[in-house]
Scaffold this motif. Sequence first.
Motif, PDB file in Angstrom:
ATOM      1  N   UNK A  84       0.823  -1.199   0.000  1.00 34.95           N
ATOM      2  CA  UNK A  84       0.000   0.000   0.000  1.00 34.95           C
ATOM      3  C   UNK A  84       0.867   1.263   0.000  1.00 34.95           C
ATOM      4  N   UNK A  85       1.965   1.232   0.720  1.00 38.85           N
ATOM      5  CA  UNK A  85       2.886   2.378   0.746  1.00 38.85           C
ATOM      6  C   UNK A  85       3.442   2.630  -0.647  1.00 38.85           C
ATOM      7  N   UNK A  86       3.777   1.549  -1.343  1.00 39.79           N
ATOM      8  CA  UNK A  86       4.290   1.691  -2.715  1.00 39.79           C
ATOM      9  C   UNK A  86       3.239   2.339  -3.617  1.00 39.79           C
ATOM     10  N   UNK A  87       1.992   1.895  -3.516  1.00 38.98           N
ATOM     11  CA  UNK A  87       0.931   2.446  -4.359  1.00 38.98           C
ATOM     12  C   UNK A  87       0.677   3.913  -4.037  1.00 38.98           C
ATOM     13  N   UNK A  88       0.822   4.285  -2.762  1.00 40.89           N
ATOM     14  CA  UNK A  88       0.673   5.688  -2.394  1.00 40.89           C
ATOM     15  C   UNK A  88       1.800   6.537  -2.989  1.00 40.89           C
ATOM     16  N   UNK A  89       2.983   5.963  -3.116  1.00 36.44           N
ATOM     17  CA  UNK A  89       4.099   6.674  -3.748  1.00 36.44           C
ATOM     18  C   UNK A  89       3.773   6.945  -5.220  1.00 36.44           C
ATOM     19  N   UNK A  90       3.133   5.988  -5.869  1.00 35.72           N
ATOM     20  CA  UNK A  90       2.711   6.190  -7.261  1.00 35.72           C
ATOM     21  C   UNK A  90       1.801   7.416  -7.353  1.00 35.72           C
ATOM     22  N   UNK A  91       0.838   7.502  -6.443  1.00 36.76           N
ATOM     23  CA  UNK A  91      -0.072   8.653  -6.439  1.00 36.76           C
ATOM     24  C   UNK A  91       0.696   9.958  -6.181  1.00 36.76           C
ATOM     25  N   UNK A  92       1.672   9.892  -5.287  1.00 40.81           N
ATOM     26  CA  UNK A  92       2.481  11.078  -4.995  1.00 40.81           C
ATOM     27  C   UNK A  92       3.282  11.503  -6.226  1.00 40.81           C
ATOM     28  N   UNK A  93       3.775  10.543  -6.989  1.00 43.58           N
ATOM     29  CA  UNK A  93       4.503  10.844  -8.226  1.00 43.58           C
ATOM     30  C   UNK A  93       3.592  11.550  -9.228  1.00 43.58           C
ATOM     31  N   UNK A  94       2.344  11.094  -9.314  1.00 40.64           N
ATOM     32  CA  UNK A  94       1.383  11.724 -10.218  1.00 40.64           C
ATOM     33  C   UNK A  94       1.136  13.165  -9.780  1.00 40.64           C
ATOM     34  N   UNK A  95       0.980  13.357  -8.472  1.00 43.71           N
ATOM     35  CA  UNK A  95       0.742  14.705  -7.945  1.00 43.71           C
ATOM     36  C   UNK A  95       1.933  15.620  -8.215  1.00 43.71           C
ATOM     37  N   UNK A  96       3.139  15.088  -8.052  1.00 42.85           N
ATOM     38  CA  UNK A  96       4.342  15.890  -8.276  1.00 42.85           C
ATOM     39  C   UNK A  96       4.442  16.324  -9.736  1.00 42.85           C
ATOM     40  N   UNK A  97       4.147  15.413 -10.638  1.00 41.46           N
ATOM     41  CA  UNK A  97       4.170  15.751 -12.066  1.00 41.46           C
ATOM     42  C   UNK A  97       3.093  16.765 -12.407  1.00 41.46           C
ATOM     43  N   UNK A  98       1.991  16.711 -11.671  1.00 39.73           N
ATOM     44  CA  UNK A  98       0.868  17.590 -11.964  1.00 39.73           C
ATOM     45  C   UNK A  98       1.051  19.019 -11.514  1.00 39.73           C
ATOM     46  N   UNK A  99       2.108  19.298 -10.744  1.00 31.47           N
ATOM     47  CA  UNK A  99       2.332  20.662 -10.252  1.00 31.47           C
ATOM     48  C   UNK A  99       2.592  21.653 -11.384  1.00 31.47           C
ATOM     49  N   UNK A 100       3.079  21.148 -12.505  1.00 31.70           N
ATOM     50  CA  UNK A 100       3.387  22.031 -13.637  1.00 31.70           C
ATOM     51  C   UNK A 100       2.212  22.167 -14.599  1.00 31.70           C
ATOM     52  N   UNK A 101       1.085  21.562 -14.227  1.00 28.91           N
ATOM     53  CA  UNK A 101      -0.087  21.571 -15.101  1.00 28.91           C
ATOM     54  C   UNK A 101      -1.195  22.387 -14.450  1.00 28.91           C
ATOM     55  N   UNK A 102      -1.965  23.073 -15.264  1.00 30.92           N
ATOM     56  CA  UNK A 102      -3.123  23.825 -14.775  1.00 30.92           C
ATOM     57  C   UNK A 102      -4.036  22.884 -14.003  1.00 30.92           C
TER      58      UNK A 102
END
Length: 315
Positions: A84-102
């Motif tokens: 579950x921790x690994x899957x949450x990291x995936x979500x965090x990666x998506x959020x980090x990439x999304x910081x540069x997007x509207x």
Amino acid sequence: MIAAVFAVLVGSCQLVGSRPSDETVKNAVRMENALANSNMNITYQSKWLLAEFESALQDPRSEWKAKIWSPKADSAFVASERTLSYLEVIKADIAAEGKSVDSTSLNSNKTITQKIFFDKGKGVELFSVIRKYRKELLDVDSNVFKEFEFTLPFDTLLWNQKYSDKQLAQEYFSNLCVAEARALVTKFENDVINSSVLVIRFLRNRGTTTIDTYDDGYVIFAGVNSSYLKPGQDLWFIIGKGAFSTRGNPVAYIDGKKFSLNNQGVVEYKTRVKKEGKFRKKITVKFLKEDGTEESIDKIVEYEVSNCAGIGKME
């Protein structure tokens, strides 16, 4: 071919590179929220079951059995938490990439999904981690393997060695927007948590058979396998009083229909859902307290049925 089957099942059928419809994004966000709530409730079940092992270790009548089965349950829980921790990291990666997007267009963005799951290889890695988790869970004990080899709540392709991790990543995440990808990752979390509860409950039934958990206060437990379902999938209730005890002759009612508890002190109720929408079922458990008086406790279980991209993908 597999992708074509998926498109028919979930009704997504988007052209490659096309922008997802507002309804698709809305359904995916709603689905993720529903699954997240379900995951919180199911996680509580695991912690509750593990707490019963702690009580069993303090009881001379069950200590010897708990010493055998408690470490196995702990191993299952640790494997679950790590995954579950690994899957949450995936979500965090998506959020980090999304910081540069509207932010207004983030959920409909497909470029981020492509970058995370394919360019950075997280799709292949994800399926490798989930397959490893499933194997760890089954290897906890030979009895667990016999009981759950083909019944853990994962899509059947995940244990079919015919498909590589790369093929699974392509079939599951290709052409998904951020909202759909997040919902799908949350669905995998739901599968992990449900699998953990099934195995830990199985081990608990072997290692804590003499526990009397509740004396003066009473609670009922009404668990559901998922609060978000697709038409044609099974809705599964597990209902019990106290520490899943048969003391007090407990009887369960689901929307007024009477169900007797089995010899393990639970009602296992399964029904195939058909219509889409939001539904509620009223659970009532009646039992006799130690003083001979009858107690009746109600609980409402809510769930949603909907065809939505990312859920039940290969089921």
